[in-house]
Design an enzyme around this catalytic site. Sequence first.
Site, PDB file in Angstrom:
ATOM      1  CD  GLU B  48      -2.589  -1.572   2.158  1.00 28.12           C
ATOM      2  OE1 GLU B  48      -2.353  -1.081   3.261  1.00 28.12           O
ATOM      3  OE2 GLU B  48      -3.185  -2.644   1.994  1.00 28.12           O
ATOM      4  CG  ASP B  59      -1.774   8.335   8.801  1.00 29.13           C
ATOM      5  OD1 ASP B  59      -1.791   7.093   8.899  1.00 29.13           O
ATOM      6  OD2 ASP B  59      -2.031   8.942   7.744  1.00 29.13           O
ATOM      7  CE1 TYR B 173      -6.857  -0.962   7.474  1.00 31.80           C
ATOM      8  CE2 TYR B 173      -5.705  -0.542   5.411  1.00 31.80           C
ATOM      9  CZ  TYR B 173      -5.725  -0.564   6.803  1.00 31.80           C
ATOM     10  OH  TYR B 173      -4.603  -0.178   7.496  1.00 31.80           O
TER      11      TYR B 173
END
Lengths: 392, 260
Positions: B48, B59, B173
């Site tokens: 990825e 993040d 995911y």
Amino acid sequence: MKLPDKRGYYGSFGGKFVPETLSFCLNELESAYRTALKDKQFKKKVSALLIEYANRPTPLYYAEKLSSKFGMRIYLKREDLLHTGAHKINNALAQAMLAKFMKKPRIIAETGAGQHGVAVATAAGLLGFKCDIYMGAADVSRQSMNVFRMKVLGANVISVNTGSKTLKDACNQAIRDWVSSVDNTYYLIGSTIGPHPYPEMVRNFQSVIGIEARKQILQIRGRLPDFLVACVGGGSNAIGLFYPFYKDSKVKFIGVEAAGLGLMSDNSASLAKGRVGVFQGAKSFLLQDCFGQVKEAHSVAPGLDYPGVGPEHSFYKETKRAEYVTIDDKEALWGFKTLSEIEGIIPALESSHAIAYLKRLAPLNRGKTVIVCLSGRGDKDLNIVMEQLGDK
Amino acid sequence: MRIEDKLNQLKANNQKAFNVYVPFGYPTIKASRDIVLTLFDNGVDIVELGIPFSDPLADGPIIQEATSVALGGGANVDKMFDFLAQIKEKTDNPIVIMTYFNPVFAYGVTSFFKKMKKVSCSGIMVVDLPLEESQDYLEKTRDYNLEPIFFITPTTSSSRAEKIAKISRGFIYYISVKGTTGPRDLVYPVLKKNIDQLKKITETSICVGFGIHEKKQVQEINKFADGVIIGSEIVSFIAREHKSKGFLAKLGKKVRSLKG
């Protein structure tokens, strides 16, 4: 037309561009918000707090000397007279009540200049929440007095050392916290930005400014004003003033963005110089490079120092319901001095942008009536002004 | 190679997908190329490739720091497509582009997808483009025969999960925790229960990401999911070791040690 629509759009702006984890939180928030609005007790309590605690309604003051200087009838909506010194408290108290309604024990918020942070710390202290405020490291050192105010009020201030270390990074960090703590935490956004339903909620909680002003001007003058003028960073004081006049199509809205060091240099003028982008949950005008990286904003007014803008302003710009203009740092400082000297009112540097614009508005509009939103008082900015004017 | 084909191939061989996330251009654009090839050489099934973004709000600190270094080094979308074109000459292993929406939106969704097709990269996942905002994007992925991958999390309701499962291509995911990227402990029984429930509503493969940083976790998750995605653990390894001698060999070893 309903603004926003069911999906949280203002025309083609707005929406909910968030990571999947937050979709649930936003739905939960929206449904609680709609329920609270129908709850008489909730509305009564919020309104009581605004009146008895925050000092509403604020006066609509006829600034006689300013008026004669510019040859217009100038009224100032005195949000600077509110508890904590700015319009931010309107939204902070209402959302903190919503957090209580949702039974969340903890509140988090982002802050740039610290005005929203102080308002949230105040509301959280009053209503008994644990409170963490995220603030960019650059702002923490620029605004030490507000950091200390938040601490005195019992909030925990977390300095953010990532990115540009300013408001947008504080906002990112608050979102990261929220993703991890959604079960017990309410995220109290301070402007009409972010994913739906925030822009709508904040607008509605700030609309008290325009609702009062409309009533007051009708009482005083027996007619509506020709112009409404307010500064625009994220855009909450402006939308709060404008929205209640939305259908009064003869009333012209003027939003004043910060041109900073100039439109060709560092500025915060998202509507004038930005392109449409997706940032912090919403589609709106944004200062960005050609690859979609968000630029750092600049303004002498810390509260305008933000690269994005509320989606409803983008919609007003596109549909030409409002006109957006810019005032640079120097002009804003002139506005600051002028109002201080001739009216005895020290305005926040943010609001000084709106004041400074009168100089450009006046020549072609002699005798017209204008309401300016004096969104906050300037005590917090004295250090910056001393530096800028070389008195330090 | 397409993502779906890769996962079918793995399934046919009774294997699990071992996926690794790295930001494009980290620590430099040139090093990035060696890193991706090393990952594939050491048993990584799908890479990825993250587009560095100025405001990576999903993040944690490790990836934030890496993306800021990559941006400082001049990484951008044009250079990433050049990079992908070069990589594709060396390997047929699938690469998924992982990004925030604004870099794609600024490039123009259609132009972006055209470029993807040109460099034979079919997989894309957009962190901040949830179901309700994805209609136009989805239609365009179909025009270019791409494989849009969507996220499901512990806060996703079952009715919503069903809708997401229907539109996700290649794999789903599954985000293991409420939170941002970065190493953490995982609670397997809850995770297993959630994945088992998902398996009832979809045939699409499910890979689990966020928090995974050790071999034991990989083994545990592979008992009930179709694979794992590891990001921060590898990125922080790169941060620590990229200047050291024999870095690529060490990276290979690290990857193998996690895969088990």
